[in-house]
Design a protein around this motif. Structure first.
Motif, short mmCIF file in Angstrom:
data_model
loop_
_atom_site.label_atom_id
_atom_site.label_comp_id
_atom_site.label_asym_id
_atom_site.label_seq_id
_atom_site.Cartn_x
_atom_site.Cartn_y
_atom_site.Cartn_z
N UNK A 137 56.14 57.19 -13.25
CA UNK A 137 54.99 57.62 -13.37
C UNK A 137 54.46 57.89 -11.82
N UNK A 138 54.85 57.12 -10.80
CA UNK A 138 54.49 57.47 -9.58
C UNK A 138 55.47 57.43 -8.67
N UNK A 139 56.12 58.59 -8.24
CA UNK A 139 57.37 58.60 -7.44
C UNK A 139 57.57 58.07 -6.17
N UNK A 140 56.51 57.96 -5.48
CA UNK A 140 56.58 57.44 -3.95
C UNK A 140 56.66 55.95 -4.14
N UNK A 141 55.86 55.36 -5.36
CA UNK A 141 55.69 54.01 -5.34
C UNK A 141 56.85 53.26 -6.54
N UNK A 142 57.72 53.99 -6.97
CA UNK A 142 58.80 53.41 -7.73
C UNK A 142 60.13 53.16 -7.30
N UNK A 188 43.29 55.41 2.99
CA UNK A 188 44.83 56.05 2.93
C UNK A 188 45.74 54.93 3.46
N UNK A 189 45.39 54.10 4.42
CA UNK A 189 46.14 53.18 5.23
C UNK A 189 46.56 51.98 3.82
N UNK A 190 45.79 51.56 2.85
CA UNK A 190 45.80 50.57 2.22
C UNK A 190 46.59 51.13 0.98
N UNK A 191 46.43 52.28 0.58
CA UNK A 191 47.28 52.89 -0.51
C UNK A 191 48.68 53.09 -0.08
N UNK A 192 48.87 53.74 1.06
CA UNK A 192 50.29 53.77 1.70
C UNK A 192 51.10 52.68 1.69
N UNK A 193 50.40 51.42 2.25
CA UNK A 193 50.92 50.18 2.12
C UNK A 193 51.24 49.66 0.96
N UNK A 194 50.41 49.79 -0.07
CA UNK A 194 50.63 49.28 -1.39
C UNK A 194 51.95 50.13 -2.09
N UNK A 195 51.73 51.19 -1.82
CA UNK A 195 52.77 52.16 -2.91
C UNK A 195 54.26 51.97 -2.37
N UNK A 196 54.04 52.25 -0.85
CA UNK A 196 55.54 52.22 -0.17
C UNK A 196 55.90 51.02 0.28
N UNK A 197 54.84 50.15 0.63
CA UNK A 197 55.40 48.81 1.28
C UNK A 197 55.65 48.84 2.84
N UNK A 198 55.27 50.04 3.38
CA UNK A 198 55.64 50.11 4.76
C UNK A 198 53.98 50.17 5.54
N UNK A 199 53.75 49.18 6.27
CA UNK A 199 52.50 49.12 7.12
C UNK A 199 52.22 50.27 7.95
N UNK A 200 51.04 50.67 7.86
CA UNK A 200 51.02 51.98 8.93
C UNK A 200 49.46 51.60 9.49
#
Lengths: 197, 423
Positions: free
Chosen positions: A102-107, B122-134
């Motif tokens: 559903x959300x590619x970068x987060x999967x 932007x910072x929090x979403x990136x960290x939540x989704x990818x797990x990489x701190x920015x």
């Protein structure tokens, strides 16, 4: 020059509230865009400042798997006699990425080891699909991090306590308190299981 | 307004994502061949481990403090980098990927009062989704946003990893806290020169006149830099690079190579790797250059690396591995010197043109379709199965010279049989 850049991207619409302007990808619903503005989505959960996206809101026409395909990828019959009457109705075929991601970068994909979730039909060797952008609600199966170890468990959250419940009689539920070194890595969305091996 | 989003100790953060036990522990990542330290976390920095310092010099410190050490795992870093950039593309109108771990965002159109909240989002979403701190730095120009980003990184708790330089007062305060050598684009030589003129902080440099800068700081480049420090945008957002003009593959050998065959195997492998990249961007190369570096025992035990190179212009541009290999092998023969100890080799593909615009010479038969089909089959199998399951025999079967990667983690996100395990 700017136009060319936009062509490669997802379409945007401009969004105004009062004197503020936001560029929001079309894949965001309007309701979600309103939430960006009011920043209501920031909730504090167990010393982690996480933003929780609701699937229904966020991915109405969302970013699912690979959408990059060409007209050539649609097959046709190449019939030499009369052209095949089905050629006008050919589809690209079923793409599992579209359905399962559903959300590619987060999967992320992970492999289950052991039988802690056996009663939830998740067995040793199964592959689980984990989405980091989904809100961990009570009852969902999550990947939890406890004392630096990654565990797959059912998440239970009531008014005043959090428990991690294994789906096997052999293990007992784990109580999470303020001293626990606990965080949530992601929420399990699908299980891929082979029935032939 | 422009923003730069920069991942915090990117390679080390990637390693931490799948090993949560390393959270709050010192982690370092080594370069190719485990030579130097290329990424370190704040905890490792606090131990005094230097960036780009050779691994063996820091080994004692690393063992004593139980620092986690990793060989570089570019498969993992590349995938996570793409995830970070994809997330940013969803969140911001215009994104310019600047390097593997940093991107410029054009925030024109976002309400000035909401910039901080937006950047935090932007910072929090990136960290939540990818797990990489920015960390995010926001300012009217690229150079100032870099300054902001650096300060946000320095004080992660106080700034929440986000710094916005909007008012002249904020800019002045930030520039006073930045030393000249920490400004983006000021190199080591220039900063020494500036220090001699008693220009110690970015604020001092900002206040210099245009003529002085033109004379003393590399002409127009320096003028642009100082204008950017003054909040006048001179460096604009760039279009993404779609095709590369040059493709190079070069590695240090894991252990020295003496034999011609081994050297040829290495070069053939580099050609295969580079040709694969070439085909992925639908181009063909018109020239190839080869270089070898040997380190011979001259002057009674004094080792001195020496560099030899040569190149060939192809009669027609090509992306076929076998054609390129056949053309380059005689060059390696010519470069080889029996008895020398080779430590490094590399190839550079140049004169790159789109493959549908290849000009054929009169005497060359056009590349036949079958060869192209063969290449695409090889590429597909290599991409989908695992690295180099199919390769040309010229690239050898044993690979003694392959680079050392003794402490590499699994390729968690790109290989089915190396997935992260959960209990």
């Amino acid at each position: 020059m700017r136009d060319r850049q936009f062509n490669n991207r997802i379409p945007y619409f401009t969004f105004y509230i009062g004197y503020s302007t936001f560029y929001i990808p079309l894949s965001f619903s309007k309701k979600f865009a309103e939430e960006i503005y009011s920043l209501k989505f920031t909730k504090i959960f167990s010393n982690l400042n996480r933003i929780h996206m609701e699937l229904e809101q966020f991915f109405s026409a969302g970013y699912r798997g690979s959408k990059a395909f060409k007209q050539l990828d649609v097959p046709n019959a190449d019939a030499t006699g009369f052209g095949s009457p089905t050629d006008d109705y050919m589809d690209r075929g079923i793409d599992l990425n579209e359905q399962l991601i559903r959300n590619k970068p987060a999967t992320f994909f992970m492999k289950v080891q052991g039988s802690s979730m056996i009663n939830a039909c998740i067995h040793h060797g199964d592959i689980v699909i984990v989405d980091r952008s989904i809100k961990p609600e009570s009852g969902k199966i999550i990947i939890a991090v406890i004392d630096g170890e990654m565990l797959i468990r059912r998440f239970e959250k009531t008014m005043n306590r959090i428990r991690l419940i294994p789906e096997t009689p052999k293990l007992s539920p784990m109580e999470i308190n303020h001293e626990s070194d606990f965080s949530i890595w992601g929420v399990v969305t699908y299980v891929i299981k082979s029935l032939t091996v | 307004m422009k923003a730069i989003v920069d991942c915090n100790s990117f390679y080390a953060s990637c390693e931490r994502l799948f090993k949560p036990s390393l959270r709050n522990k010192p982690v370092v990542v080594l370069s190719n061949n485990d030579g130097c330290i290329v990424s370190r976390t704040d905890e490792a920095k606090a131990l005094g481990i230097r960036m780009a310092g050779p691994y063996y010099q820091n080994k004692e410190e690393i063992l004593k403090n139980n620092v986690a050490v990793f060989s570089s795992n570019y498969h993992l870093y590349g995938d996570l980098s793409k995830r970070v950039m994809d997330t940013l593309r969803l969140l911001a109108p215009v994104v310019e990927v600047y390097s593997v771990d940093e991107s410029f965002l054009d925030l024109t159109g976002i309400d000035e009062e909401k910039l901080y909240d937006y950047s935090l989002f932007v910072k929090q979403t990136t960290e939540l989704w990818t797990g990489i701190p920015v960390s995010v730095g926001v300012a009217p120009t690229k150079v100032l946003s870099k300054v902001a980003n650096r300060l946000a990184k320095k004080d992660k708790i106080g700034t929440k990893g986000v710094m916005v330089l909007q008012t002249p007062e904020q800019q002045m305060e930030a520039l006073e806290r930045t030393a000249v050598e920490d400004i983006w684009g000021v190199g080591g030589a220039n900063s020494k020169k500036l220090r001699m003129f008693n220009i110690n902080t970015a604020w001092d440099l900002r206040n210099m006149s245009e003529e002085w800068v033109r004379k003393n700081l590399g002409g127009i480049v320096g003028v642009r830099l100082v204008k950017e420090l003054n909040g006048m945008p001179c460096i604009e957002m760039k279009d993404p690079l779609t095709t590369k003009k040059m493709i190079a593959t070069t590695r240090m050998f894991g252990k020295p190579v003496y034999e011609l065959n081994e050297l040829k195997e290495a070069v053939a492998t580099y050609i295969a790797r580079a040709a694969e990249k070439l085909r992925r961007q639908n181009s063909a190369a018109g020239s190839v250059s080869v270089f070898v570096v040997n380190s011979d025992n001259r002057n009674y035990g004094h080792y001195e690396p020496s560099y030899r190179s040569t190149y060939i212009l192809l009669s027609a541009a090509t992306s076929l591995t076998n054609v390129l290999t056949a053309q380059v092998m005689p060059l390696v023969d010519a470069l080889y010197n029996k008895g020398s100890k080779y430590i490094k080799a590399g190839i550079v593909l140049g004169n790159i043109v789109p493959s549908d615009m290849i000009q054929f010479s009169l005497f060359e038969p056009p590349e036949n379709v079958n060869a192209k089909k063969l290449m695409s089959v090889i590429d597909n199998i290599n991409f989908s199965m695992c690295n180099d399951i199919l390769k040309f025999a010229s690239s050898g079967t044993k690979r003694n010279w392959k680079m050392r990667q003794e402490m590499r983690s699994q390729r968690f996100t790109t290989k089915w049989d190396e997935l992260c395990l959960v209990k």
